[in-house]
Design a protein around this motif. Structure first.
Motif, PDB file in Angstrom:
ATOM      1  N   ASN A 136     -10.662   0.690   0.103  1.00 29.77           N
ATOM      2  CA  ASN A 136     -10.551  -0.067  -1.137  1.00 29.77           C
ATOM      3  C   ASN A 136     -10.043   0.885  -2.216  1.00 29.77           C
ATOM      4  O   ASN A 136     -10.766   1.763  -2.680  1.00 29.77           O
ATOM      5  CB  ASN A 136     -11.913  -0.650  -1.508  1.00 29.77           C
ATOM      6  N   HIS A 137      -8.790   0.716  -2.616  1.00 30.20           N
ATOM      7  CA  HIS A 137      -8.182   1.621  -3.585  1.00 30.20           C
ATOM      8  C   HIS A 137      -8.912   1.581  -4.920  1.00 30.20           C
ATOM      9  O   HIS A 137      -9.146   2.630  -5.545  1.00 30.20           O
ATOM     10  CB  HIS A 137      -6.713   1.247  -3.785  1.00 30.20           C
TER      11      HIS A 137
ATOM     12  N   LYS B 280     -11.973   0.795  -5.552  1.00 30.56           N
ATOM     13  CA  LYS B 280     -13.277   1.435  -5.441  1.00 30.56           C
ATOM     14  C   LYS B 280     -13.154   2.947  -5.571  1.00 30.56           C
ATOM     15  O   LYS B 280     -13.994   3.621  -6.191  1.00 30.56           O
ATOM     16  CB  LYS B 280     -13.915   1.080  -4.111  1.00 30.56           C
TER      17      LYS B 280
ATOM     18  N   TRP C 114      -5.514  -1.609  -9.363  1.00 27.31           N
ATOM     19  CA  TRP C 114      -5.585  -0.939  -8.070  1.00 27.31           C
ATOM     20  C   TRP C 114      -4.299  -0.211  -7.713  1.00 27.31           C
ATOM     21  O   TRP C 114      -4.326   0.786  -6.980  1.00 27.31           O
ATOM     22  CB  TRP C 114      -5.945  -1.929  -6.971  1.00 27.31           C
TER      23      TRP C 114
ATOM     24  N   VAL D 233      -7.305  -3.736  -0.930  1.00 24.93           N
ATOM     25  CA  VAL D 233      -8.103  -3.532   0.281  1.00 24.93           C
ATOM     26  C   VAL D 233      -7.189  -3.592   1.506  1.00 24.93           C
ATOM     27  O   VAL D 233      -6.449  -4.558   1.698  1.00 24.93           O
ATOM     28  CB  VAL D 233      -9.219  -4.591   0.395  1.00 24.93           C
TER      29      VAL D 233
ATOM     30  N   GLN E  65       0.836  -1.195   0.000  1.00 25.85           N
ATOM     31  CA  GLN E  65       0.000   0.000   0.000  1.00 25.85           C
ATOM     32  C   GLN E  65       0.880   1.258   0.000  1.00 25.85           C
ATOM     33  O   GLN E  65       0.603   2.219  -0.734  1.00 25.85           O
ATOM     34  CB  GLN E  65      -0.923   0.008   1.216  1.00 25.85           C
TER      35      GLN E  65
ATOM     36  N   TRP F 230     -14.916   1.035   2.538  1.00 25.55           N
ATOM     37  CA  TRP F 230     -15.340  -0.319   2.187  1.00 25.55           C
ATOM     38  C   TRP F 230     -15.668  -1.061   3.475  1.00 25.55           C
ATOM     39  O   TRP F 230     -14.876  -1.073   4.411  1.00 25.55           O
ATOM     40  CB  TRP F 230     -14.223  -1.041   1.429  1.00 25.55           C
TER      41      TRP F 230
ATOM     42  N   GLN G  38      -8.012  -5.645  -5.491  1.00 29.00           N
ATOM     43  CA  GLN G  38      -8.610  -4.324  -5.300  1.00 29.00           C
ATOM     44  C   GLN G  38      -7.824  -3.415  -4.364  1.00 29.00           C
ATOM     45  O   GLN G  38      -8.183  -2.249  -4.218  1.00 29.00           O
ATOM     46  CB  GLN G  38     -10.042  -4.493  -4.767  1.00 29.00           C
TER      47      GLN G  38
END
Length: 514
Positions: free
Chosen positions: A373-374, A376, A298, A334, A263, A355, A332
């Motif tokens: 959630n990236h 999303k 993502w 997350v 991340q 999320w 995704q």
């Protein structure tokens, strides 16, 4: 009926739309590649709260003749599923690899002119002028490259880019499509991490430090990144350099699994990608604010969110547009909801990434299921959403294929389009491929049988031209259809077959004789 891609002709409020359309018999020209074609501006900003999560959504403005995904030409003039867009307002693009053939109305073409100085006939620029649309000019140059007069600044952001880094199809696309777009006259930049893993380091030997350092505020501190640049095949290849990209393994993990700080690593990539067009004087001048960002999967999904939350409110990137390209919806990005504060986004934008896992998916009774959630975030903020095929564009809106995002994707289906991935016809050409022992083409297929015999010999199988040789190339993952192979094997075993499976560095083969 051939697969064709219909591109709405360069309205400043249009991107690209695709559908199955009968091939026209009119004269062919060349357009952009099948993945992005004559991309223009998109829509106006909706008011806060008009979309879920109270996010600013740059949406498609109502335009004459909107082309709905899945619609077909009902007759020679109109398109069903839209609002009566006439056929002459469309450029029909044949999806055949990276170079595509466009069917355009004959009445828009300017006749060939004779160049008296050279004493030969030359075909000059042909301008397709449509009401209330931008002008698209196609050069018909002997020998080849055909360029658009209307060029764009296009920024690809991806976690992997072939040949520098690659684990699958994402790397192939992001390594080939930019070159095809640059050949058409667009200014193209590709931004990816500079992975130093001790194995593929030499692939970055052509990239030089541009002596530009920027500081990124995220994850509770200030992080400095550098940029390396290589100009190759008409494309600016930009690599973000940071110590977190210097470790053994592939772009996402090693033999022990995914890296725990992915991340952080890809948040740095997104921040750097948003700054690169503004600060890097490539070729003597920057790309500037008016550009099109193509965020892939993502790993690059914070780019549309950052543009909407961090730049546009301050007057930067007002004319920029963003496209989310979904290659694999299952991944995704997350992470726990508590990590939102590390992303460098304003607190009031938490809803765009929020999320909540359903109760059955939570680990324990006290788990509230809150996460970020990236992917999303990009879905709700990107101007357009593209997938690698029309079928996948539909699949991600279903419960079975939506991976929990199907309802959100359904709400944005008006901006979702599927464009089939092309291939690099130079690299994947069996007539010239240096990695196959024998060459073959559509005119002469004899080399294909010889390649099969060479593979059988190399794997220790019986060299028998009459036996079907079934091959599987892909990750040993549920998404790749391993359950289908398993269910089909009992029936296949009733016959005399040879089966080969290739999985990265793992190769096994079996032969069944009954």
């Amino acid at each position: 009926m051939e697969a064709l891609t219909a591109i709405v002709a360069c309205n400043p409020r249009c991107l690209c739309f695709s559908s199955q359309i009968p091939k026209s018999s009119k004269a062919g020209f060349m357009s952009l590649s099948s993945s992005v074609s004559h991309i223009g501006s998109v829509g106006k900003r909706l008011s806060r709260g008009q979309h879920v999560d109270s996010s600013y959504i740059w949406h498609q403005q109502s335009i004459r003749g909107q082309y709905a995904p899945g619609s077909r030409l009902q007759d020679s003039n109109t398109v069903t599923g839209g609002t009566g867009l006439r056929k002459e307002d469309l450029l029909i693009e044949k999806a055949e690899g990276m170079l595509t053939e466009v069917e355009a109305p004959a009445k828009t073409a300017i006749p060939s002119l004779v160049d008296s100085q050279q004493g030969m006939q030359e075909t000059h620029e042909k301008e397709h002028i449509l009401p209330n649309r931008e002008i698209v000019t196609l050069d018909d140059v002997a020998g080849g490259s055909r360029r658009t007069k209307l060029s764009h600044n296009i920024i690809f952001v991806a976690a992997e880019v072939a040949p520098y880094s690659k684990t699958g199809g994402l790397g192939d696309v992001c390594g080939s499509l930019p070159i095809a777009l640059a050949a058409r006259g667009h200014r193209v930049m590709v931004i990816s991490p500079r992975y130093m893993n001790g194995v593929t380091d030499k692939k970055y030997s052509g990239a030089f430090d541009v002596q530009c350092r920027i500081k990124i505020m995220c994850f509770g501190g200030e992080h400095q990144v550098a940029f390396f640049h290589e100009y190759r095949a008409g494309v600016d290849w930009v690599f973000v350099d940071h110590p977190s990209y210097h470790r053994p393994g592939n772009p996402y993990g090693d033999n022990f699994g995914a890296f725990g700080d992915n991340q952080f690593r890809f948040t740095l990539l997104c921040h750097a990608a948003c700054e690169a067009p503004l600060v890097l004087p490539l070729g003597g001048f920057t790309y500037g604010e008016k550009c099109i960002f193509i965020a892939n999967d993502w790993h690059a999904s914070l780019v549309p969110v950052l543009i909407a939350a961090q730049y546009r409110p301050y007057g930067v990137y007002r004319d920029a547009r963003s496209i989310l390209s979904i290659h694999n919806l299952a991944h995704q990005g997350v992470e726990p909801g508590t990590t939102y504060g590390n992303l460098g986004l304003p607190p009031d934008w938490y809803g765009s990434l929020e999320w909540v896992f359903p109760t059955w998916a939570r680990k324990h009774a006290l788990d509230r299921g809150e996460a970020v959630n990236h992917l999303k975030g990009a879905i709700v903020t990107a101007d357009r959403i593209l997938t690698v095929s029309q079928g996948y564009a539909w699949e991600i809106t279903t419960t079975e294929g939506g991976w929990g995002l199907d309802e959100l994707l359904q709400s944005r289906k008006v901006v979702i389009n599927g464009i089939t991935n092309g291939i690099d016809v130079d690299e994947w050409n069996p007539a010239s491929d240096k990695y196959v022992p024998f060459h073959y083409s559509v005119e002469d297929l004899s080399g294909k049988a010889e390649c099969k015999a060479a593979l059988q010999l190399e794997l220790g199988l019986s060299v028998r031209p009459d036996v079907p040789l079934i091959g599987f190339i892909g990750r040993l993952d549920y998404q790749k259809g391993l359950d289908l192979i398993q269910s089909a094997l009992p029936e296949l075993m009733q016959d005399d077959i040879q089966f080969v499976s290739l999985h990265f560095f793992f190769l096994f083969c079996c032969m069944v004789r009954l």
